[in-house]
Design a protein around this motif. Structure first.
Motif, PDB file in Angstrom:
ATOM      1  N   MET A   1       1.065   7.591   2.328  1.00  0.00           N
ATOM      2  CA  MET A   1       2.042   6.820   2.985  1.00  0.00           C
ATOM      3  C   MET A   1       1.464   6.159   4.299  1.00  0.00           C
ATOM      4  O   MET A   1       1.854   5.144   4.497  1.00  0.00           O
ATOM      5  CB  MET A   1       3.165   7.756   3.381  1.00  0.00           C
ATOM      6  N   PRO A   2       0.674   6.520   4.981  1.00  0.00           N
ATOM      7  CA  PRO A   2       0.176   5.700   5.972  1.00  0.00           C
ATOM      8  C   PRO A   2      -0.448   4.475   5.600  1.00  0.00           C
ATOM      9  O   PRO A   2      -0.790   3.399   6.449  1.00  0.00           O
ATOM     10  CB  PRO A   2      -0.910   6.712   6.567  1.00  0.00           C
ATOM     11  N   ASN A   3      -1.047   4.406   4.485  1.00  0.00           N
ATOM     12  CA  ASN A   3      -1.724   3.263   3.713  1.00  0.00           C
ATOM     13  C   ASN A   3      -0.556   2.061   3.290  1.00  0.00           C
ATOM     14  O   ASN A   3      -1.093   1.075   2.868  1.00  0.00           O
ATOM     15  CB  ASN A   3      -2.537   3.474   2.945  1.00  0.00           C
ATOM     16  N   ARG A   4       0.699   2.258   3.439  1.00  0.00           N
ATOM     17  CA  ARG A   4       1.885   1.377   3.144  1.00  0.00           C
ATOM     18  C   ARG A   4       2.374   0.719   4.119  1.00  0.00           C
ATOM     19  O   ARG A   4       2.474   1.154   5.192  1.00  0.00           O
ATOM     20  CB  ARG A   4       2.747   2.276   2.315  1.00  0.00           C
ATOM     21  N   ASP A   5       2.892  -0.410   3.692  1.00  0.00           N
ATOM     22  CA  ASP A   5       3.651  -1.317   4.621  1.00  0.00           C
ATOM     23  C   ASP A   5       5.165  -1.257   4.581  1.00  0.00           C
ATOM     24  O   ASP A   5       5.692  -2.005   3.998  1.00  0.00           O
ATOM     25  CB  ASP A   5       3.055  -2.801   4.719  1.00  0.00           C
ATOM     26  N   PHE A   6       5.748  -0.078   4.977  1.00  0.00           N
ATOM     27  CA  PHE A   6       7.158   0.075   4.892  1.00  0.00           C
ATOM     28  C   PHE A   6       7.960  -0.883   5.519  1.00  0.00           C
ATOM     29  O   PHE A   6       9.171  -1.209   5.217  1.00  0.00           O
ATOM     30  CB  PHE A   6       7.655   1.460   5.056  1.00  0.00           C
TER      31      PHE A   6
ATOM     32  N   TRP B   1       9.376   5.125  -4.173  1.00  0.00           N
ATOM     33  CA  TRP B   1       8.025   5.596  -4.879  1.00  0.00           C
ATOM     34  C   TRP B   1       7.880   7.200  -4.376  1.00  0.00           C
ATOM     35  O   TRP B   1       7.043   7.658  -5.159  1.00  0.00           O
ATOM     36  CB  TRP B   1       6.901   4.804  -4.534  1.00  0.00           C
ATOM     37  N   TYR B   2       8.404   7.487  -3.367  1.00  0.00           N
ATOM     38  CA  TYR B   2       7.775   8.785  -2.591  1.00  0.00           C
ATOM     39  C   TYR B   2       8.680   9.744  -2.869  1.00  0.00           C
ATOM     40  O   TYR B   2       8.468  10.894  -2.165  1.00  0.00           O
ATOM     41  CB  TYR B   2       7.301   8.607  -1.249  1.00  0.00           C
ATOM     42  N   LEU B   3       9.916   9.308  -3.247  1.00  0.00           N
ATOM     43  CA  LEU B   3      10.806  10.560  -3.601  1.00  0.00           C
ATOM     44  C   LEU B   3      10.481  11.682  -4.580  1.00  0.00           C
ATOM     45  O   LEU B   3       9.776  11.171  -5.642  1.00  0.00           O
ATOM     46  CB  LEU B   3      12.219   9.886  -4.112  1.00  0.00           C
ATOM     47  N   PRO B   4      10.921  13.038  -4.422  1.00  0.00           N
ATOM     48  CA  PRO B   4      10.203  13.844  -5.414  1.00  0.00           C
ATOM     49  C   PRO B   4      10.578  13.720  -6.573  1.00  0.00           C
ATOM     50  O   PRO B   4       9.808  14.162  -7.818  1.00  0.00           O
ATOM     51  CB  PRO B   4      10.955  15.191  -4.821  1.00  0.00           C
ATOM     52  N   TRP B   5      11.665  12.898  -7.276  1.00  0.00           N
ATOM     53  CA  TRP B   5      11.817  12.734  -8.453  1.00  0.00           C
ATOM     54  C   TRP B   5      11.179  11.566  -9.237  1.00  0.00           C
ATOM     55  O   TRP B   5      11.557  10.970 -10.124  1.00  0.00           O
ATOM     56  CB  TRP B   5      13.157  12.875  -8.894  1.00  0.00           C
TER      57      TRP B   5
END
Length: 50
Positions: A12-17, A26-30
């Protein structure tokens, strides 16, 4: 759970949210975008329902 958190903290630190908030899905558990070892298994979903 450990693998999931480890993945989040490394990726996550590498992404531009700010410019691409849709990436958060994309990062939700499902999410199917997650590696298999990080996804929420069906057996765990039962625990979340109450």
């Amino acid at each position: 759970m450990y693998e999931y958190i480890k993945y989040l903290l490394s990726e996550m630190p590498n992404r531009d949210f700010n410019n691409h908030p849709e990436i958060l899905e994309w990062y939700l558990p499902w999410s199917t975008e997650l590696p298999e070892e990080c996804r929420l298994n069906h057996k765990h979903k039962k625990c979340l329902k109450k």
